[in-house]
Write an enzyme that holds these catalytic residues in place. Structure first.
Site, PDB file in Angstrom:
ATOM      1  N   ARG A 179      41.818   9.911  66.860  1.00 47.65           N
ATOM      2  CA  ARG A 179      41.859  10.422  68.220  1.00 47.65           C
ATOM      3  C   ARG A 179      40.463  10.753  68.723  1.00 47.65           C
ATOM      4  O   ARG A 179      40.076  10.353  69.807  1.00 47.65           O
ATOM      5  CB  ARG A 179      42.749  11.662  68.261  1.00 47.65           C
ATOM      6  N   TYR A 180      39.705  11.496  67.922  1.00 46.29           N
ATOM      7  CA  TYR A 180      38.332  11.837  68.288  1.00 46.29           C
ATOM      8  C   TYR A 180      37.409  10.858  67.576  1.00 46.29           C
ATOM      9  O   TYR A 180      37.628  10.537  66.406  1.00 46.29           O
ATOM     10  CB  TYR A 180      37.984  13.246  67.805  1.00 46.29           C
ATOM     11  N   ARG A 204      35.974  11.932  63.952  1.00 49.24           N
ATOM     12  CA  ARG A 204      36.816  12.395  62.853  1.00 49.24           C
ATOM     13  C   ARG A 204      38.192  11.742  62.882  1.00 49.24           C
ATOM     14  O   ARG A 204      38.689  11.412  63.951  1.00 49.24           O
ATOM     15  CB  ARG A 204      36.958  13.919  62.858  1.00 49.24           C
ATOM     16  N   CYS A 247      56.332  17.296  51.517  1.00 45.79           N
ATOM     17  CA  CYS A 247      55.932  18.688  51.558  1.00 45.79           C
ATOM     18  C   CYS A 247      56.795  19.450  50.560  1.00 45.79           C
ATOM     19  O   CYS A 247      57.911  19.031  50.255  1.00 45.79           O
ATOM     20  CB  CYS A 247      56.175  19.267  52.943  1.00 45.79           C
ATOM     21  N   CYS A 288      59.323  23.037  56.965  1.00 41.79           N
ATOM     22  CA  CYS A 288      59.263  24.108  57.962  1.00 41.79           C
ATOM     23  C   CYS A 288      60.020  23.612  59.190  1.00 41.79           C
ATOM     24  O   CYS A 288      59.681  22.552  59.723  1.00 41.79           O
ATOM     25  CB  CYS A 288      57.825  24.416  58.324  1.00 41.79           C
ATOM     26  N   ARG A 294      55.873  17.056  62.557  1.00 36.55           N
ATOM     27  CA  ARG A 294      56.137  15.730  61.982  1.00 36.55           C
ATOM     28  C   ARG A 294      57.512  15.655  61.331  1.00 36.55           C
ATOM     29  O   ARG A 294      57.715  14.906  60.377  1.00 36.55           O
ATOM     30  CB  ARG A 294      55.043  15.365  60.957  1.00 36.55           C
ATOM     31  N   ASP A 338      53.945  22.767  69.432  1.00 32.22           N
ATOM     32  CA  ASP A 338      53.971  21.446  70.054  1.00 32.22           C
ATOM     33  C   ASP A 338      55.337  21.227  70.695  1.00 32.22           C
ATOM     34  O   ASP A 338      56.315  21.890  70.349  1.00 32.22           O
ATOM     35  CB  ASP A 338      53.722  20.373  68.986  1.00 32.22           C
ATOM     36  N   ASP A 391      47.652  21.843  71.508  1.00 35.96           N
ATOM     37  CA  ASP A 391      47.438  20.430  71.221  1.00 35.96           C
ATOM     38  C   ASP A 391      48.221  19.685  72.292  1.00 35.96           C
ATOM     39  O   ASP A 391      49.460  19.704  72.297  1.00 35.96           O
ATOM     40  CB  ASP A 391      47.954  20.106  69.807  1.00 35.96           C
ATOM     41  N   LYS A 450      43.118  18.990  71.178  1.00 39.85           N
ATOM     42  CA  LYS A 450      43.332  20.429  71.025  1.00 39.85           C
ATOM     43  C   LYS A 450      42.431  21.168  72.005  1.00 39.85           C
ATOM     44  O   LYS A 450      41.208  21.042  71.948  1.00 39.85           O
ATOM     45  CB  LYS A 450      42.987  20.854  69.601  1.00 39.85           C
TER      46      LYS A 450
HETATM   47  C1  LIG Z   1      43.675  18.400  64.792  1.00 35.83           C
HETATM   48  C2  LIG Z   1      43.179  17.053  64.656  1.00 35.83           C
HETATM   49  C3  LIG Z   1      41.866  16.801  64.212  1.00 35.83           C
HETATM   50  C4  LIG Z   1      40.912  17.906  63.829  1.00 35.83           C
HETATM   51  O1  LIG Z   1      40.588  18.687  64.924  1.00 35.83           O
HETATM   52  P1  LIG Z   1      39.568  19.906  64.798  1.00 35.83           P
HETATM   53  O2  LIG Z   1      39.640  20.546  66.139  1.00 35.83           O
HETATM   54  O3  LIG Z   1      38.222  19.319  64.489  1.00 35.83           O
HETATM   55  O4  LIG Z   1      40.035  20.796  63.696  1.00 35.83           O
HETATM   56  C5  LIG Z   1      41.450  15.494  64.143  1.00 35.83           C
HETATM   57  N1  LIG Z   1      42.263  14.469  64.479  1.00 35.83           N
HETATM   58  C6  LIG Z   1      43.511  14.680  64.914  1.00 35.83           C
HETATM   59  C7  LIG Z   1      44.340  13.500  65.284  1.00 35.83           C
HETATM   60  C8  LIG Z   1      44.018  15.975  65.010  1.00 35.83           C
HETATM   61  O5  LIG Z   1      45.281  16.178  65.418  1.00 35.83           O
HETATM   62  S1  SF4 Z   2      54.596  22.265  58.943  1.00 40.25           S
HETATM   63 FE1  SF4 Z   2      55.410  20.207  58.436  1.00 40.25          FE
HETATM   64  S2  SF4 Z   2      53.713  19.148  57.451  1.00 40.25           S
HETATM   65 FE2  SF4 Z   2      53.231  21.350  57.391  1.00 40.25          FE
HETATM   66  S3  SF4 Z   2      54.051  22.077  55.425  1.00 40.25           S
HETATM   67 FE3  SF4 Z   2      55.625  22.429  56.934  1.00 40.25          FE
HETATM   68  S4  SF4 Z   2      56.921  20.593  56.839  1.00 40.25           S
HETATM   69 FE4  SF4 Z   2      54.978  20.080  55.839  1.00 40.25          FE
END
Ligand SMILES: *Cc1c(COP(=O)(O)O)cnc(C)c1O
Ligand code: SF4
Length: 347
Positions: free
Chosen positions: A79-80, A83, A92, A96, A101, A259, A296, A303
């Site tokens: 996305r960015y 990173r 997991c 949760c 996801r 979200d 987000d 974010k």
């Molecule tokens: C949250 C996220 C990041 C990391 O974001 P930071 O603000 O740098 O912590 C990078 N890529 C994606 C797709 C994300 O959802």
């Molecule tokens: S929030 Fe989703 S991805 Fe994170 S630990 Fe819980 S179930 Fe796993």
């Protein structure tokens, strides 16, 4: 186990509905986490126990952050520019109920060898990527050899500066954090861990031992906390959580607005709630205990941090800010500054 007893005690119709809920969104927990629960409606139970409300919520999106659309190769979200988020684990320790996801729970797709290679190739070819964030699922649940291979391969790419891992293990399965895992991570420094704690009752001797084991290996620890209605949406709870996290050397990083994930709207708080809570906390806890409150944005727009408003007035030569006791205080501006400040504050 206690959960089963609670399920058996439900009237038949309700039990049937719960069965339908877990068919769609499977139930999963750990002994450690379920032992923190006193009853299914408390802050622990609400995060873990399936509710019929999950099936009654048709609003929201399967994939609110458009992660699938932003994946150039399977499981790698770019996305960015600088990173990437790499979903290297499909499992997991606990499910949760508010998870963004949860669409992936029912048919989890493990990362194949081929996907792993594709991901590594993509990252090597894109020299603008400096920071790889491993998530999932929980990367710390991967077999150690596989985790080692991923870290080693990433470290062999010259332009990768830092590796981040998102994990809920210290909170939900602290027994899974042992010296061999911490040593493995430390061999690939700089590695940062972002943990996930939502309530002060999630902190006990075991989770403290797990965090200290990781911190002793020189791994900077952060926490991403999700603001959850009826779980932690008040200043006392979050203040205690953030302050206690610091005592385990975990620095609160983000407080996340829920979200817009389908089947989770019963957890959503008004945006004003998060801002009010942060405003109230600012003077009560150490500055180190203050996370950024972020939304987000749906559709993968990123974010975005939100701050409680403290600018009372913007004059040509000064801005008037509200001080921590609520009194107004004027701060002088440089000549011409007022104009650019006005623009910045509007955007
Ligand atoms: C949250 C996220 C990041 C990391 O974001 P930071 O603000 O740098 O912590 C990078 N890529 C994606 C797709 C994300 O959802
Ligand atoms: S929030 Fe989703 S991805 Fe994170 S630990 Fe819980 S179930 Fe796993």
């Amino acid at each position: 186990m206690r959960i089963q007893q609670e399920l058996n005690a439900l009237p038949f119709l309700e039990r049937e509905s719960i069965r339908r809920v877990v068919e769609e969104f499977p139930f999963r927990t750990t002994r450690h986490y379920s032992q923190l629960m006193e009853h299914s409606g408390d802050a622990i139970g609400k995060q873990m126990v399936p509710l019929v409300a999950e099936l009654q919520d048709g609003d929201g999106y399967e994939d609110p952050l458009a992660e699938e659309a932003l994946s150039p190769v399977p499981n790698l979200v770019h996305r960015y520019a600088n990173r990437v988020l790499w979903l290297v684990s499909h499992e997991c320790a606990m499910h949760c109920r508010f998870c963004t996801r949860k669409r992936r729970w029912k048919n989890p797709v493990p990362l194949t060898e081929e996907d792993l290679e594709k991901g590594l190739q993509y990252i090597s070819r894109h020299e603008e990527i400096r920071d790889v964030l491993l998530s999932g699922g929980d990367p710390l649940l991967l077999p150690l050899e596989r985790l080692e291979r991923i870290l080693f391969s990433l470290r062999s790419i010259r332009h990768i500066q830092i590796i981040r891992i998102g994990s809920r293990l210290p909170c939900v399965l602290p027994q899974g954090i042992q010296g061999d895992l911490a040593d493995l991570l430390a061999r690939h420094h700089p590695v940062f861990l972002n943990l996930h704690f939502n309530h002060p009752r999630e902190i006990n001797g075991e989770s403290r031992r797990a965090c200290e084991c990781l911190a002793d290996a020189g791994i900077p620890l952060g926490s991403q906390t999700v603001l959850l209605k009826g779980v932690n949406d008040d200043g006392d709870t979050l203040g205690e959580l953030f302050q206690n996290l610091l005592t385990m050397r975990v620095r609160p990083y983000y407080l996340l607005q829920m979200d817009l994930t389908r089947s989770t709207s019963h957890f959503r708080t008004p945006v004003s709630r998060g801002l009010e809570i942060l405003k109230g906390l600012r003077n009560r806890v150490s500055g180190l205990a203050m996370p950024q409150f972020v939304i987000d944005l749906p559709g993968g727009h990123g974010k975005i941090p939100l701050l409680p408003q403290c600018v009372e007035e913007l004059r040509e030569d000064a801005m008037v800010l509200r001080g921590f006791k609520g009194e107004n205080c004027s701060y002088p501006l440089l000549p011409g500054e007022s104009f650019s400040l006005r623009n910045l504050m509007r955007s």
